[in-house]
Motif scaffolding. Structure first.
Motif, PDB file in Angstrom:
ATOM      1  N   HIS A  93       0.842  -1.189   0.000  1.00 26.26           N
ATOM      2  CA  HIS A  93       0.000   0.000   0.000  1.00 26.26           C
ATOM      3  C   HIS A  93       0.888   1.255   0.000  1.00 26.26           C
ATOM      4  O   HIS A  93       1.996   1.225   0.539  1.00 26.26           O
ATOM      5  N   PRO A  94       0.423   2.363  -0.584  1.00 28.87           N
ATOM      6  CA  PRO A  94       1.232   3.587  -0.553  1.00 28.87           C
ATOM      7  C   PRO A  94       1.635   4.040   0.850  1.00 28.87           C
ATOM      8  O   PRO A  94       2.644   4.727   1.020  1.00 28.87           O
ATOM      9  N   ASN A  95       0.854   3.632   1.870  1.00 22.12           N
ATOM     10  CA  ASN A  95       1.205   4.025   3.242  1.00 22.12           C
ATOM     11  C   ASN A  95       2.254   3.115   3.873  1.00 22.12           C
ATOM     12  O   ASN A  95       2.681   3.348   5.005  1.00 22.12           O
ATOM     13  N   GLY A  96       2.674   2.065   3.144  1.00 18.02           N
ATOM     14  CA  GLY A  96       3.722   1.188   3.647  1.00 18.02           C
ATOM     15  C   GLY A  96       3.256  -0.157   4.153  1.00 18.02           C
ATOM     16  O   GLY A  96       4.081  -1.010   4.494  1.00 18.02           O
ATOM     17  N   GLN A  97       1.949  -0.384   4.203  1.00 20.21           N
ATOM     18  CA  GLN A  97       1.450  -1.673   4.711  1.00 20.21           C
ATOM     19  C   GLN A  97       1.640  -2.779   3.678  1.00 20.21           C
ATOM     20  O   GLN A  97       1.388  -2.597   2.491  1.00 20.21           O
ATOM     21  N   ILE A  98       2.096  -3.939   4.160  1.00 22.75           N
ATOM     22  CA  ILE A  98       2.121  -5.153   3.343  1.00 22.75           C
ATOM     23  C   ILE A  98       0.836  -5.925   3.645  1.00 22.75           C
ATOM     24  O   ILE A  98       0.583  -6.278   4.800  1.00 22.75           O
ATOM     25  N   PRO A  99      -0.015  -6.182   2.644  1.00 28.21           N
ATOM     26  CA  PRO A  99      -1.288  -6.856   2.905  1.00 28.21           C
ATOM     27  C   PRO A  99      -1.076  -8.295   3.362  1.00 28.21           C
ATOM     28  O   PRO A  99      -0.232  -9.004   2.838  1.00 28.21           O
ATOM     29  N   ALA A 100      -1.870  -8.701   4.348  1.00 25.70           N
ATOM     30  CA  ALA A 100      -1.656 -10.015   4.955  1.00 25.70           C
ATOM     31  C   ALA A 100      -2.015 -11.157   4.010  1.00 25.70           C
ATOM     32  O   ALA A 100      -1.233 -12.091   3.835  1.00 25.70           O
ATOM     33  N   TYR A 101      -3.196 -11.090   3.408  1.00 26.91           N
ATOM     34  CA  TYR A 101      -3.681 -12.162   2.541  1.00 26.91           C
ATOM     35  C   TYR A 101      -4.838 -11.635   1.718  1.00 26.91           C
ATOM     36  O   TYR A 101      -5.360 -10.546   1.971  1.00 26.91           O
TER      37      TYR A 101
ATOM     38  N   ASN B 250      -8.331 -10.373   3.143  1.00 26.32           N
ATOM     39  CA  ASN B 250      -8.357  -9.165   3.973  1.00 26.32           C
ATOM     40  C   ASN B 250      -7.020  -8.442   3.832  1.00 26.32           C
ATOM     41  O   ASN B 250      -6.093  -8.662   4.617  1.00 26.32           O
ATOM     42  N   PHE B 251      -6.947  -7.579   2.832  1.00 20.86           N
ATOM     43  CA  PHE B 251      -5.707  -6.829   2.612  1.00 20.86           C
ATOM     44  C   PHE B 251      -5.364  -5.951   3.822  1.00 20.86           C
ATOM     45  O   PHE B 251      -4.203  -5.626   4.053  1.00 20.86           O
ATOM     46  N   GLY B 252      -6.378  -5.560   4.593  1.00 23.62           N
ATOM     47  CA  GLY B 252      -6.144  -4.641   5.699  1.00 23.62           C
ATOM     48  C   GLY B 252      -5.590  -5.292   6.947  1.00 23.62           C
ATOM     49  O   GLY B 252      -5.192  -4.586   7.883  1.00 23.62           O
ATOM     50  N   ASP B 253      -5.585  -6.628   7.019  1.00 21.94           N
ATOM     51  CA  ASP B 253      -5.030  -7.297   8.197  1.00 21.94           C
ATOM     52  C   ASP B 253      -3.513  -7.374   8.063  1.00 21.94           C
ATOM     53  O   ASP B 253      -2.953  -7.074   7.009  1.00 21.94           O
TER      54      ASP B 253
ATOM     55  N   ASN C 160       7.467   0.230   5.498  1.00 23.07           N
ATOM     56  CA  ASN C 160       6.668  -0.728   6.268  1.00 23.07           C
ATOM     57  C   ASN C 160       6.915  -0.578   7.763  1.00 23.07           C
ATOM     58  O   ASN C 160       5.977  -0.625   8.571  1.00 23.07           O
ATOM     59  N   PHE C 161       8.169  -0.388   8.146  1.00 20.30           N
ATOM     60  CA  PHE C 161       8.496  -0.181   9.569  1.00 20.30           C
ATOM     61  C   PHE C 161       7.784   1.059  10.109  1.00 20.30           C
ATOM     62  O   PHE C 161       7.197   1.037  11.198  1.00 20.30           O
ATOM     63  N   THR C 162       7.821   2.140   9.327  1.00 25.35           N
ATOM     64  CA  THR C 162       7.182   3.387   9.753  1.00 25.35           C
ATOM     65  C   THR C 162       5.675   3.202   9.883  1.00 25.35           C
ATOM     66  O   THR C 162       5.040   3.746  10.796  1.00 25.35           O
ATOM     67  N   TRP C 163       5.073   2.412   8.960  1.00 31.57           N
ATOM     68  CA  TRP C 163       3.644   2.126   9.069  1.00 31.57           C
ATOM     69  C   TRP C 163       3.330   1.438  10.398  1.00 31.57           C
ATOM     70  O   TRP C 163       2.369   1.807  11.082  1.00 31.57           O
ATOM     71  N   TRP C 164       4.123   0.454  10.772  1.00 34.03           N
ATOM     72  CA  TRP C 164       3.909  -0.234  12.047  1.00 34.03           C
ATOM     73  C   TRP C 164       4.001   0.734  13.220  1.00 34.03           C
ATOM     74  O   TRP C 164       3.155   0.719  14.125  1.00 34.03           O
ATOM     75  N   VAL C 165       5.026   1.565  13.216  1.00 30.56           N
ATOM     76  CA  VAL C 165       5.229   2.502  14.326  1.00 30.56           C
ATOM     77  C   VAL C 165       4.060   3.478  14.442  1.00 30.56           C
ATOM     78  O   VAL C 165       3.593   3.785  15.542  1.00 30.56           O
ATOM     79  N   ASN C 166       3.543   3.928  13.292  1.00 29.55           N
ATOM     80  CA  ASN C 166       2.488   4.938  13.310  1.00 29.55           C
ATOM     81  C   ASN C 166       1.097   4.359  13.500  1.00 29.55           C
ATOM     82  O   ASN C 166       0.201   5.050  13.999  1.00 29.55           O
ATOM     83  N   ARG C 167       0.893   3.098  13.128  1.00 29.03           N
ATOM     84  CA  ARG C 167      -0.459   2.522  13.153  1.00 29.03           C
ATOM     85  C   ARG C 167      -0.704   1.538  14.289  1.00 29.03           C
ATOM     86  O   ARG C 167      -1.844   1.347  14.702  1.00 29.03           O
ATOM     87  N   LYS C 168       0.331   0.874  14.782  1.00 32.33           N
ATOM     88  CA  LYS C 168       0.116  -0.223  15.723  1.00 32.33           C
ATOM     89  C   LYS C 168       0.670   0.038  17.119  1.00 32.33           C
ATOM     90  O   LYS C 168       0.616  -0.829  17.989  1.00 32.33           O
ATOM     91  N   ASP C 169       1.227   1.222  17.336  1.00 37.48           N
ATOM     92  CA  ASP C 169       1.672   1.636  18.673  1.00 37.48           C
ATOM     93  C   ASP C 169       0.683   2.682  19.172  1.00 37.48           C
ATOM     94  O   ASP C 169       0.868   3.882  19.019  1.00 37.48           O
ATOM     95  N   ARG C 170      -0.402   2.211  19.762  1.00 34.98           N
ATOM     96  CA  ARG C 170      -1.553   3.051  20.105  1.00 34.98           C
ATOM     97  C   ARG C 170      -1.185   4.258  20.966  1.00 34.98           C
ATOM     98  O   ARG C 170      -1.671   5.373  20.758  1.00 34.98           O
TER      99      ARG C 170
ATOM    100  N   GLY D 202       2.059   5.337  21.753  1.00 41.76           N
ATOM    101  CA  GLY D 202       3.383   5.905  21.536  1.00 41.76           C
ATOM    102  C   GLY D 202       4.403   5.488  22.573  1.00 41.76           C
ATOM    103  O   GLY D 202       5.423   6.160  22.763  1.00 41.76           O
ATOM    104  N   ARG D 203       4.160   4.351  23.229  1.00 42.30           N
ATOM    105  CA  ARG D 203       5.075   3.877  24.281  1.00 42.30           C
ATOM    106  C   ARG D 203       5.882   2.660  23.850  1.00 42.30           C
ATOM    107  O   ARG D 203       6.419   1.942  24.663  1.00 42.30           O
ATOM    108  N   ASN D 204       5.933   2.422  22.532  1.00 40.11           N
ATOM    109  CA  ASN D 204       6.716   1.310  21.985  1.00 40.11           C
ATOM    110  C   ASN D 204       6.205  -0.055  22.411  1.00 40.11           C
ATOM    111  O   ASN D 204       6.969  -1.007  22.548  1.00 40.11           O
ATOM    112  N   VAL D 205       4.891  -0.153  22.623  1.00 39.57           N
ATOM    113  CA  VAL D 205       4.247  -1.441  22.825  1.00 39.57           C
ATOM    114  C   VAL D 205       3.221  -1.603  21.705  1.00 39.57           C
ATOM    115  O   VAL D 205       2.464  -0.672  21.416  1.00 39.57           O
ATOM    116  N   PHE D 206       3.183  -2.763  21.086  1.00 41.16           N
ATOM    117  CA  PHE D 206       2.482  -2.903  19.822  1.00 41.16           C
ATOM    118  C   PHE D 206       1.314  -3.870  19.908  1.00 41.16           C
ATOM    119  O   PHE D 206       1.308  -4.807  20.708  1.00 41.16           O
ATOM    120  N   GLU D 207       0.356  -3.603  19.018  1.00 42.93           N
ATOM    121  CA  GLU D 207      -0.763  -4.515  18.799  1.00 42.93           C
ATOM    122  C   GLU D 207      -0.508  -5.228  17.470  1.00 42.93           C
ATOM    123  O   GLU D 207       0.613  -5.604  17.185  1.00 42.93           O
TER     124      GLU D 207
END
Length: 498
Positions: free
Chosen positions: A46-54, A57-60, A99-109, A111-116
């Motif tokens: 995706h242009p935002n850096g996400q790699i689609p899971a499958y 569901n591309f969004g997972d 992709n790394f930046t996408w994870w940091v911005n989208r999955k660290d609710r 901003g404390r470096n703990v991820f979902e």
């Protein structure tokens, strides 16, 4: 793509493909590189850096293992030919950075470096469906999601360090990812009185449930979720620091000015065998405690590898009530008993080859740092002590035994299927199942996960072509080097060499 098949065409999963590459490099390294590059091109990323899971569901999201597969493939080619494909590595690094930046911005609710991250490929391993809203409200801080990001940081650091040797512009990126790793790794203990993922009483990592009223609770399920922090480990030889002294000074300042970060994890400044440094979430004390559980045959260690859920939960299921319902996690060594994710995949007890491969990789990394002086009981309580190379080899031997004929002439992988065990048209044509029974090794799920489970070939290859002495001398590079038979001095179990 290497992933599609006749069963559910055009089925693919992003992290499956990354594991396929480990097996493909034994056959066609160039094709393996093209597969990794394919997932980073505009048709998939995706242009935002996400790699689609499958495809359903591309969004997972799947675990971010592409950086690991990339540096593995590059290093393997470099060891074999004397020169790696740096243009391919540079191109991959730029996209992986997105992709790394996408994870940091989208999955660290927070901003404390703990991820979902949701289910992260482990389907029903959690108490709840981790890809859906929680019945309690709130959210999960995931031990596996955070560990994956710690490993991602290490892999990006490895790539940046390699590129910096010929292009100084990448040296700054090495500093960036060193800092990322330390922040993420230290976040797993939540210093300062908060409820963290590490449970000091149990000596294990758990997901943390945070509810809307501000409460926090560890979900005490002993599963692969809590073993993945052990896998976030990488050894570094210090060549970049030697070449760029100013980088060493900047890292020293970062580490010394944040003693609380340094205290929460293995000390990255402490030299090991041959002066190597270790990036690891677990210090020696935590490592020993996690290994004690992982190598216990009453918990994770099966005759055929490491289980995805501790057998402890066979008699002690985890039970929780929320929203008027009971949620239960018990040891299920075979098929799933829930409809979660279609009910055709089970991470509550069976043996899965890819995560076993990550555990073996981690043990070899630890060994190249600690050497022969670090020993543990294997199995736990047996009185038999091994260094970590020997532990890795023992797990590899058990995995190989899934496919080998026993004294009765039967292969554990075929279980009670007499057609496959005895029919001359089938008995010697081994199928690569999706996962395996946690107690007897019988193949389960899809029978044609050739790349996913076929990495057992890579695992066997490592121990057929290296020894502990070579691993101690060369470090992680030894895993990609083929030595002549006469150079491998250590004896191997007969069942393994067979």
């Amino acid at each position: 793509m290497s992933m599609p098949d006749k069963w559910e065409y055009p089925w693919y999963a992003a992290w499956d493909l990354a594991f396929h590459v480990l097996a493909l490099t034994l056959v066609d390294p160039e094709f393996a590189k093209q597969q990794l590059k394919l997932m980073l091109r505009e048709r998939y990323m995706h242009p935002n850096g996400q790699i689609p899971a499958y495809e359903w569901n591309f969004g997972d999201v799947n675990p971010p293992v592409h950086a690991w597969a990339t540096i593995f493939t590059y290093s393997l080619e470099k060891v074999k030919t004397g020169e790696g494909d740096k243009e391919w590595l540079k191109t991959s690094f730029q996209k992986l950075l997105l992709n790394f930046t996408w994870w940091v911005n989208r999955k660290d609710r927070t901003g404390r470096n703990v991820f979902e991250g949701g289910f992260l490929g482990l389907d029903n391993i959690g108490v709840f469906d981790r890809s859906s809203p929680l019945p309690t409200g709130g959210y999960l801080e995931q031990a596996d999601g955070t560990a994956w990001m710690a490993l991602f940081s290490q892999n990006m650091l490895e790539i940046a360090a390699e590129l910096a040797m010929s292009d100084p512009d990448y040296a700054d990126m090495a500093v960036k990812f060193t800092e990322h790793f330390m922040w993420i790794a230290s976040s797993m203990t939540h210093l300062g009185g908060e409820t963290g993922m590490w449970d000091e009483g149990d000596g294990f990592f758990y997901d943390v449930l945070r509810t809307p009223d501000g409460r926090a609770e560890r979900l005490k399920v002993r599963s692969m979720v809590g073993l993945l922090p052990l896998c976030a480990v990488t050894v570094f030889d210090g060549k970049v620091i030697a070449k760029f002294p100013e980088i060493a000074e900047r890292l020293r300042w970062f580490i010394e000015s944040r003693p609380e970060v340094r205290a929460a994890i293995h000390d990255p400044m402490k030299p090991g065998v041959a002066g190597r440094r270790l990036g690891s979430i677990l210090d020696e004390t935590k490592l020993r405690r996690v290994l004690e559980k992982m190598l216990d045959e009453n918990e994770f260690l099966s005759d055929f590898g490491i289980r995805s859920l501790s057998k402890f939960h066979e008699k002690h299921p985890f039970v929780m009530h929320a929203g008027g319902q009971e949620y239960r996690v018990g040891y299920l060594p075979a098929e799933s008993d829930t409809g979660m994710f279609g009910g055709n995949s089970n991470w509550r007890g069976p043996i899965w080859m890819p995560v076993n491969a990550l555990i073996i990789r981690a043990l070899l990394q630890y060994y190249s740092y600690y050497g022969n002086d670090f020993t543990v009981e294997c199995p736990t309580g047996s009185g038999r002590r091994m260094n970590l190379y020997q532990v890795a080899e023992e797990i590899s031997r058990r995995l190989a035994n899934l496919f080998l004929k026993g004294a009765d002439g039967r292969r554990p992988v075929y279980g009670g299927a007499d057609k496959f065990q005895t029919d001359p048209h089938w008995r010697d044509h081994v199928l690569f199942y999706e996962y395996f029974h946690g107690d007897n090794g019988a193949g389960l799920g899809a029978s044609h996960q050739t790349g996913w489970t076929g990495i057992v070939a890579r695992i066997m290859h490592v121990f057929a072509t290296t020894s502990a002495d070579q691993m101690a001398k060369l470090g992680k590079l030894a895993a990609g080097t083929e030595f002549p038979v006469e150079a491998r001095t250590e004896e191997r179990p007969a069942s393994f060499t067979a």
